[in-house]
Write a protein that holds these residues in place. Structure first.
Motif, PDB file in Angstrom:
ATOM      1  N   ALA A 164     -19.847  -8.967-104.137  1.00  0.00           N
ATOM      2  CA  ALA A 164     -19.300  -7.645-104.486  1.00  0.00           C
ATOM      3  C   ALA A 164     -17.961  -7.782-105.202  1.00  0.00           C
ATOM      4  O   ALA A 164     -17.699  -7.109-106.208  1.00  0.00           O
ATOM      5  CB  ALA A 164     -19.145  -6.804-103.215  1.00  0.00           C
ATOM      6  N   ARG A 165     -17.116  -8.670-104.705  1.00  0.00           N
ATOM      7  CA  ARG A 165     -15.804  -8.855-105.316  1.00  0.00           C
ATOM      8  C   ARG A 165     -15.923  -9.442-106.720  1.00  0.00           C
ATOM      9  O   ARG A 165     -15.244  -8.987-107.654  1.00  0.00           O
ATOM     10  CB  ARG A 165     -14.954  -9.760-104.436  1.00  0.00           C
ATOM     11  CG  ARG A 165     -13.574 -10.060-104.996  1.00  0.00           C
ATOM     12  CD  ARG A 165     -12.762 -10.879-104.028  1.00  0.00           C
ATOM     13  NE  ARG A 165     -11.558 -11.419-104.656  1.00  0.00           N
ATOM     14  CZ  ARG A 165     -10.702 -12.220-104.033  1.00  0.00           C
ATOM     15  NH1 ARG A 165     -10.903 -12.560-102.776  1.00  0.00           N
ATOM     16  NH2 ARG A 165      -9.643 -12.679-104.678  1.00  0.00           N
ATOM     17  N   LEU A 166     -16.798 -10.443-106.873  1.00  0.00           N
ATOM     18  CA  LEU A 166     -16.978 -11.054-108.195  1.00  0.00           C
ATOM     19  C   LEU A 166     -17.619 -10.067-109.167  1.00  0.00           C
ATOM     20  O   LEU A 166     -17.317 -10.078-110.368  1.00  0.00           O
ATOM     21  CB  LEU A 166     -17.826 -12.321-108.070  1.00  0.00           C
ATOM     22  CG  LEU A 166     -17.137 -13.513-107.387  1.00  0.00           C
ATOM     23  CD1 LEU A 166     -18.131 -14.648-107.172  1.00  0.00           C
ATOM     24  CD2 LEU A 166     -15.949 -14.009-108.217  1.00  0.00           C
ATOM     25  N   ALA A 167     -18.524  -9.231-108.658  1.00  0.00           N
ATOM     26  CA  ALA A 167     -19.167  -8.244-109.526  1.00  0.00           C
ATOM     27  C   ALA A 167     -18.129  -7.283-110.102  1.00  0.00           C
ATOM     28  O   ALA A 167     -18.167  -6.935-111.291  1.00  0.00           O
ATOM     29  CB  ALA A 167     -20.229  -7.483-108.741  1.00  0.00           C
ATOM     30  N   VAL A 168     -17.194  -6.851-109.273  1.00  0.00           N
ATOM     31  CA  VAL A 168     -16.125  -5.974-109.752  1.00  0.00           C
ATOM     32  C   VAL A 168     -15.239  -6.711-110.744  1.00  0.00           C
ATOM     33  O   VAL A 168     -14.859  -6.174-111.796  1.00  0.00           O
ATOM     34  CB  VAL A 168     -15.290  -5.452-108.569  1.00  0.00           C
ATOM     35  CG1 VAL A 168     -14.055  -4.710-109.065  1.00  0.00           C
ATOM     36  CG2 VAL A 168     -16.136  -4.543-107.675  1.00  0.00           C
ATOM     37  N   GLU A 169     -14.902  -7.969-110.418  1.00  0.00           N
ATOM     38  CA  GLU A 169     -14.020  -8.758-111.285  1.00  0.00           C
ATOM     39  C   GLU A 169     -14.609  -8.952-112.672  1.00  0.00           C
ATOM     40  O   GLU A 169     -13.893  -8.895-113.687  1.00  0.00           O
ATOM     41  CB  GLU A 169     -13.749 -10.115-110.630  1.00  0.00           C
ATOM     42  CG  GLU A 169     -12.803 -11.009-111.415  1.00  0.00           C
ATOM     43  CD  GLU A 169     -12.507 -12.312-110.698  1.00  0.00           C
ATOM     44  OE1 GLU A 169     -11.955 -13.238-111.341  1.00  0.00           O
ATOM     45  OE2 GLU A 169     -12.826 -12.418-109.483  1.00  0.00           O
ATOM     46  N   TYR A 170     -15.947  -9.172-112.733  1.00  0.00           N
ATOM     47  CA  TYR A 170     -16.581  -9.452-114.021  1.00  0.00           C
ATOM     48  C   TYR A 170     -17.220  -8.219-114.646  1.00  0.00           C
ATOM     49  O   TYR A 170     -17.736  -8.295-115.765  1.00  0.00           O
ATOM     50  CB  TYR A 170     -17.640 -10.542-113.863  1.00  0.00           C
ATOM     51  CG  TYR A 170     -17.065 -11.891-113.465  1.00  0.00           C
ATOM     52  CD1 TYR A 170     -15.955 -12.423-114.097  1.00  0.00           C
ATOM     53  CD2 TYR A 170     -17.645 -12.622-112.436  1.00  0.00           C
ATOM     54  CE1 TYR A 170     -15.431 -13.642-113.736  1.00  0.00           C
ATOM     55  CE2 TYR A 170     -17.130 -13.862-112.056  1.00  0.00           C
ATOM     56  CZ  TYR A 170     -16.017 -14.362-112.714  1.00  0.00           C
ATOM     57  OH  TYR A 170     -15.502 -15.570-112.351  1.00  0.00           O
ATOM     58  N   GLY A 171     -17.232  -7.116-113.923  1.00  0.00           N
ATOM     59  CA  GLY A 171     -17.799  -5.894-114.472  1.00  0.00           C
ATOM     60  C   GLY A 171     -19.300  -5.949-114.632  1.00  0.00           C
ATOM     61  O   GLY A 171     -19.849  -5.435-115.624  1.00  0.00           O
ATOM     62  N   VAL A 172     -19.972  -6.576-113.687  1.00  0.00           N
ATOM     63  CA  VAL A 172     -21.434  -6.684-113.727  1.00  0.00           C
ATOM     64  C   VAL A 172     -21.996  -6.280-112.367  1.00  0.00           C
ATOM     65  O   VAL A 172     -21.259  -6.036-111.411  1.00  0.00           O
ATOM     66  CB  VAL A 172     -21.879  -8.125-114.070  1.00  0.00           C
ATOM     67  CG1 VAL A 172     -21.397  -8.522-115.455  1.00  0.00           C
ATOM     68  CG2 VAL A 172     -21.376  -9.111-113.014  1.00  0.00           C
ATOM     69  N   GLY A 173     -23.319  -6.233-112.280  1.00  0.00           N
ATOM     70  CA  GLY A 173     -23.972  -5.912-111.020  1.00  0.00           C
ATOM     71  C   GLY A 173     -24.015  -7.107-110.079  1.00  0.00           C
ATOM     72  O   GLY A 173     -23.878  -8.258-110.508  1.00  0.00           O
ATOM     73  N   ARG A 174     -24.220  -6.827-108.796  1.00  0.00           N
ATOM     74  CA  ARG A 174     -24.279  -7.915-107.822  1.00  0.00           C
ATOM     75  C   ARG A 174     -25.436  -8.867-108.098  1.00  0.00           C
ATOM     76  O   ARG A 174     -25.343 -10.070-107.847  1.00  0.00           O
ATOM     77  CB  ARG A 174     -24.427  -7.335-106.406  1.00  0.00           C
ATOM     78  CG  ARG A 174     -23.216  -6.551-105.919  1.00  0.00           C
ATOM     79  CD  ARG A 174     -23.388  -6.177-104.455  1.00  0.00           C
ATOM     80  NE  ARG A 174     -22.334  -5.286-103.999  1.00  0.00           N
ATOM     81  CZ  ARG A 174     -22.185  -4.887-102.741  1.00  0.00           C
ATOM     82  NH1 ARG A 174     -23.053  -5.292-101.824  1.00  0.00           N
ATOM     83  NH2 ARG A 174     -21.210  -4.071-102.412  1.00  0.00           N
ATOM     84  N   ASN A 175     -26.552  -8.290-108.610  1.00  0.00           N
ATOM     85  CA  ASN A 175     -27.707  -9.142-108.888  1.00  0.00           C
ATOM     86  C   ASN A 175     -27.389 -10.156-109.985  1.00  0.00           C
ATOM     87  O   ASN A 175     -27.903 -11.288-109.977  1.00  0.00           O
ATOM     88  CB  ASN A 175     -28.917  -8.299-109.283  1.00  0.00           C
ATOM     89  CG  ASN A 175     -28.696  -7.485-110.555  1.00  0.00           C
ATOM     90  OD1 ASN A 175     -27.595  -6.964-110.768  1.00  0.00           O
ATOM     91  ND2 ASN A 175     -29.719  -7.358-111.373  1.00  0.00           N
ATOM     92  N   VAL A 176     -26.536  -9.781-110.942  1.00  0.00           N
ATOM     93  CA  VAL A 176     -26.126 -10.705-112.013  1.00  0.00           C
ATOM     94  C   VAL A 176     -25.307 -11.846-111.420  1.00  0.00           C
ATOM     95  O   VAL A 176     -25.511 -13.020-111.749  1.00  0.00           O
ATOM     96  CB  VAL A 176     -25.328  -9.962-113.097  1.00  0.00           C
ATOM     97  CG1 VAL A 176     -24.750 -10.951-114.111  1.00  0.00           C
ATOM     98  CG2 VAL A 176     -26.211  -8.944-113.801  1.00  0.00           C
TER      99      VAL A 176
END
Length: 252
Positions: A33-45
């Protein structure tokens, strides 16, 4: 020009951060979840990117805990050489990293098994012809380091003391010595190495992850008449072992 898949771009960034030492060995990565926010992508990515780095051996997932930086494992050297077996001593490069040789193995044989078509072709027999099939799990210091499935035509060994490779007077002596005991002289060993990905069954047996790189070696052993007397498929985990072939040179 087609755009790179988002998970590949995230994997590239994560890989660079891992290799730069941003996280220490054994350290847990930030949550998806944190990385998804950081990179602006979905959790599945993010998950697909992490899965890719797991396959590359940089990360490891721990059920119910998260994803961690994998501790590098030394790739032990496995030398395949008939030349070496016929002489004493070894060269310095051979001893450098050839620790962890298989020192024991588990084996299970089945008799009167009809050869599958690809095996029958390798053994130059008919698919209905019966064989002895033996599954091996080779261990070093109690850890699995290699799998093998061997096939021997029963037309050669049936009714002899060596019909079962791992029982009888020559148990564990190997194909060449066993065949010699019944008058079959081996002259040639052919090996075909191919890279592959571990199946779930192989991964479970070898203690690796499904999809990890493995080296598959297709071996066939021939007697002096060119008749195949055994064929086997060996599976060696790439991240744990490197395979080196040594060739002898005939002297004039």
């Amino acid at each position: 020009m087609p755009r790179e898949a988002p998970y590949l771009a995230v994997a590239d960034v994560l890989r660079a951060r891992v290799l730069s030492g941003e996280w220490g060995i054994g350290e847990r990565l930030p949550s998806r979840a944190r990385l998804a926010v950081e990179y602006g992508v979905g959790r599945n990515v993010v998950q697909r990117a992490m899965d890719r780095l797991v396959l590359e051996g940089l990360l490891e997932g721990r059920a119910g805990s998260g994803t961690y930086i994998r501790r590098p494992r030394e790739r032990l050297r496995l030398v395949r050489s008939r030349h070496r077996e016929r002489r004493e001593g070894s060269l310095p490069w051979q001893d450098r990293r050839e620790r962890g040789r298989a020192d024991t193995w588990d084996a299970q044989s089945e008799v009167r098994v009809a050869a599958p078509e690809p095996i029958a072709e390798r053994l130059a027999i008919s698919p209905a012809d019966l064989c002895v099939r033996t599954h091996y799990e080779f261990l070093a210091d109690g850890q699995p380091v290699q799998l093998s499935e061997s096939w021997e035509p029963m037309a050669i060994t049936d009714g002899t003391p060596i019909v079962l490779p791992e029982t009888g007077p020559l148990a564990g002596k190997g194909v060449i010595e066993r065949m010699r005991s019944i008058g079959v002289v081996v002259s040639t060993v052919v090996e075909v190495p191919r890279p592959a990905r571990a199946t779930q069954v192989q991964a479970n047996l070898l203690g690796i992850s499904m999809g990890d790189l493995v080296l598959q070696i297709e071996r066939t052993i021939f007697d002096t008449d060119g008749r195949p007397v055994e064929t086997a498929d060996m599976v060696i985990p790439d991240r744990c072992r490197e395979v080196v072939y040594e060739f002898g040179v005939d002297r004039p």
